[in-house]
Design an enzyme around this catalytic site. Structure first.
Site, short mmCIF file in Angstrom:
data_model
loop_
_atom_site.label_atom_id
_atom_site.label_comp_id
_atom_site.label_asym_id
_atom_site.label_seq_id
_atom_site.Cartn_x
_atom_site.Cartn_y
_atom_site.Cartn_z
N ASP A 97 0.83 -1.20 0.00
CA ASP A 97 0.00 0.00 0.00
C ASP A 97 0.87 1.25 0.00
O ASP A 97 0.71 2.17 -0.81
CB ASP A 97 -0.90 -0.02 1.24
CG ASP A 97 -2.27 0.58 0.99
OD1 ASP A 97 -2.48 1.15 -0.08
OD2 ASP A 97 -3.13 0.47 1.88
N GLU A 122 -4.63 8.24 -0.02
CA GLU A 122 -5.18 7.62 1.19
C GLU A 122 -4.19 7.56 2.34
O GLU A 122 -4.55 7.74 3.50
CB GLU A 122 -5.68 6.21 0.86
CG GLU A 122 -6.36 5.55 2.05
CD GLU A 122 -7.01 4.22 1.71
OE1 GLU A 122 -7.83 3.77 2.51
OE2 GLU A 122 -6.69 3.65 0.65
N ASP A 185 -5.90 6.04 -4.82
CA ASP A 185 -6.00 4.97 -3.82
C ASP A 185 -4.94 3.96 -4.20
O ASP A 185 -5.07 3.26 -5.22
CB ASP A 185 -7.38 4.32 -3.82
CG ASP A 185 -7.60 3.45 -2.59
OD1 ASP A 185 -6.60 2.97 -2.03
OD2 ASP A 185 -8.77 3.27 -2.18
N ILE A 187 -3.88 1.09 -3.03
CA ILE A 187 -4.48 -0.24 -3.17
C ILE A 187 -5.92 -0.11 -2.73
O ILE A 187 -6.22 -0.05 -1.55
CB ILE A 187 -3.77 -1.33 -2.33
CG1 ILE A 187 -2.34 -1.55 -2.80
CG2 ILE A 187 -4.54 -2.64 -2.45
CD1 ILE A 187 -1.62 -2.66 -2.07
N ASP A 188 -6.81 -0.04 -3.70
CA ASP A 188 -8.23 -0.02 -3.40
C ASP A 188 -8.68 -1.47 -3.26
O ASP A 188 -8.50 -2.27 -4.18
CB ASP A 188 -8.99 0.67 -4.52
CG ASP A 188 -10.48 0.78 -4.23
OD1 ASP A 188 -10.83 1.05 -3.07
OD2 ASP A 188 -11.28 0.58 -5.15
N THR A 190 -7.96 -3.31 -0.02
CA THR A 190 -6.85 -3.93 0.69
C THR A 190 -7.23 -5.28 1.30
O THR A 190 -6.38 -6.17 1.40
CB THR A 190 -6.30 -2.99 1.78
OG1 THR A 190 -7.38 -2.44 2.54
CG2 THR A 190 -5.49 -1.87 1.18
N ASP A 337 -12.04 6.59 -3.65
CA ASP A 337 -12.73 5.31 -3.83
C ASP A 337 -13.62 5.30 -5.07
O ASP A 337 -14.18 4.24 -5.42
CB ASP A 337 -13.58 4.99 -2.61
CG ASP A 337 -12.75 4.55 -1.42
OD1 ASP A 337 -11.71 3.90 -1.64
OD2 ASP A 337 -13.13 4.87 -0.28
#
Length: 400
Positions: A97, A122, A185, A187-188, A190, A337
């Site tokens: 991330d 994020e 993001d 890693i959208d 996670t 998101d």
């Protein structure tokens, strides 16, 4: 590297990849439109977009998201539960991330050096600056340096931990209605990433509060269609990149950079023939409410539940016809998101709105002010979907 051990956090647990103990794997048809979509509907920016087509920015975004996806793939293959620790909101955060955010920040700054750089992202470096985060920080730094080296880039000297912290904190911008702001993001999804399922690197560009381009890198999404009765494709090819810029349509290509293909949302107009996507995690969206809406609409197929904005990508190529998201009371949607997913679907001919039919407004900072939830579908189904949503929400309110 030899057999030197890299440690991840206080538990001092290493990941073995291949023959080496390490914290990562070491590898040397145009459609006529009457108007823009709801999330990028016409404004004075339409004229601006024609004279500033964002080609350079889109190329940089694709490069950044693709490189971040490669980093994430390496880590996911070697993932141990000890790689994950919790933020204050209890969502998992991984080494990947942070590493993904570092790479995107660095690549965008390098590729677009003449632009004022603003990134709404994020993650922040708070946990990594603590004594307990130093081992993780070192691992992230080594992981990023290795990924850049494998890319064959000579533009970056070896990064220090301070360089990594700075790159992460480039994402502290608040966004807003003025100027350009990248939205990321890293890693959208996670939780999907930790499970070995779907996730996405989601990157978008706002210009004067409007989404003008978006990239979704989905490393685990099959190139073949998913959806009703097809959640497990017979094809072994996985890894997609979806990208779109305002007024130019949506395209998909394999993560390895093969030939791009223009994609379009499903044109289905009979709800009985439609399938719908929703969040994998019940904590992210009310499955019961979605089920009620689907029943009222006449949808016969069971929901397809997958993590992340990979749903937007799959919807943009017609895998399904509807996406329903109804977070639990008190949750505030974040722009990262939905920004990339919104333009990917809208430029493919779809419509993205809140539950009342209002377009999503990305100009108000990090959060979206939406009415109850977010719904996505094609132009044929949207009127009936809005009616089904209204009826279902009214029934829910009257039962309380």
């Amino acid at each position: 590297m030899g057999t030197q051990t890299r440690w991840l956090g206080a538990r001092a647990t290493a990941i073995r990849v291949g023959s080496d103990w390490n914290c990562y794997e070491s590898t040397t048809t145009t459609r006529t439109r009457r108007s823009f979509s709801l999330c990028c509907r016409w404004s004075p920016l339409t004229t601006l977009a024609s004279s500033m087509p964002y080609e350079k920015e889109l190329a940089a975004a694709k490069k950044a998201a693709t490189l971040a996806a490669r980093l994430c793939q390496k880590v996911q293959k070697a993932l141990l539960q000890s790689d994950v620790h919790s933020k204050s909101d209890k969502s998992p955060v991984t080494v990947a991330d942070y590493g993904s955010q570092v790479l995107v920040s660095l690549i965008l700054e390098r590729e677009l050096p003449s632009e004022l750089f603003s990134l709404v992202a994020e993650e922040d470096s708070g946990d990594l600056r603590k004594e307990s985060g130093q081992d993780t920080l070192k691992c992230i730094t080594e992981l990023v340096n290795n990924t850049l080296a494998n890319e064959g880039s000579h533009s970056f000297s070896t990064l220090t931990t301070d360089d990594v912290l700075k790159a992460i904190d480039n994402g502290k911008s608040e966004g807003g209605p003025v100027g350009r702001h990248w939205v990321l993001d890293p890693i959208d999804g996670t939780k999907g990433f930790v499970r070995g399922d779907q996730y996405a690197i989601a990157l978008a560009l706002l210009h004067e509060g409007k989404v003008v381009l978006g990239v979704l890198a989905c490393p685990n999404l099959p190139l073949a269609t998913i959806g009703r009765n097809q959640q497990n494709s017979s094809s072994n090819e996985v890894g997609c990149v979806f990208f779109a810029k305002v007024g130019d349509g949506t395209y998909m290509q394999a993560l390895d950079g093969s030939t791009q293909t223009r994609v379009n949302v499903s044109a289905v107009d009979n709800p009985e023939e439609a399938s719908f996507f929703e969040s994998y995690e019940a904590a992210h969206s009310s499955h019961d409410l979605s089920s009620t809406i689907a029943e009222k609409l006449g949808v016969k197929a069971p929901p397809v539940r997958i993590d992340s904005q990979a749903k937007y990508g799959a919807l943009s190529r017609g895998d399904g016809a509807i996406y329903l998201r109804f977070p639990h009371k008190g949750y505030r949607e974040k722009i990262w998101d939905h920004a990339a997913g919104c333009i990917v679907v809208s430029e493919a001919g779809g419509i993205v709105s809140d539950a009342a039919g209002n377009p999503l407004d990305f100009s108000k900072g990090k959060f979206l002010d939406v009415d109850t939830g977010i719904i996505v579908t094609n132009q044929n189904l949207m009127p009936s979907l809005l009616r089904a949503v209204k009826e279902s929400l009214n029934e829910k309110a009257s039962s309380l």
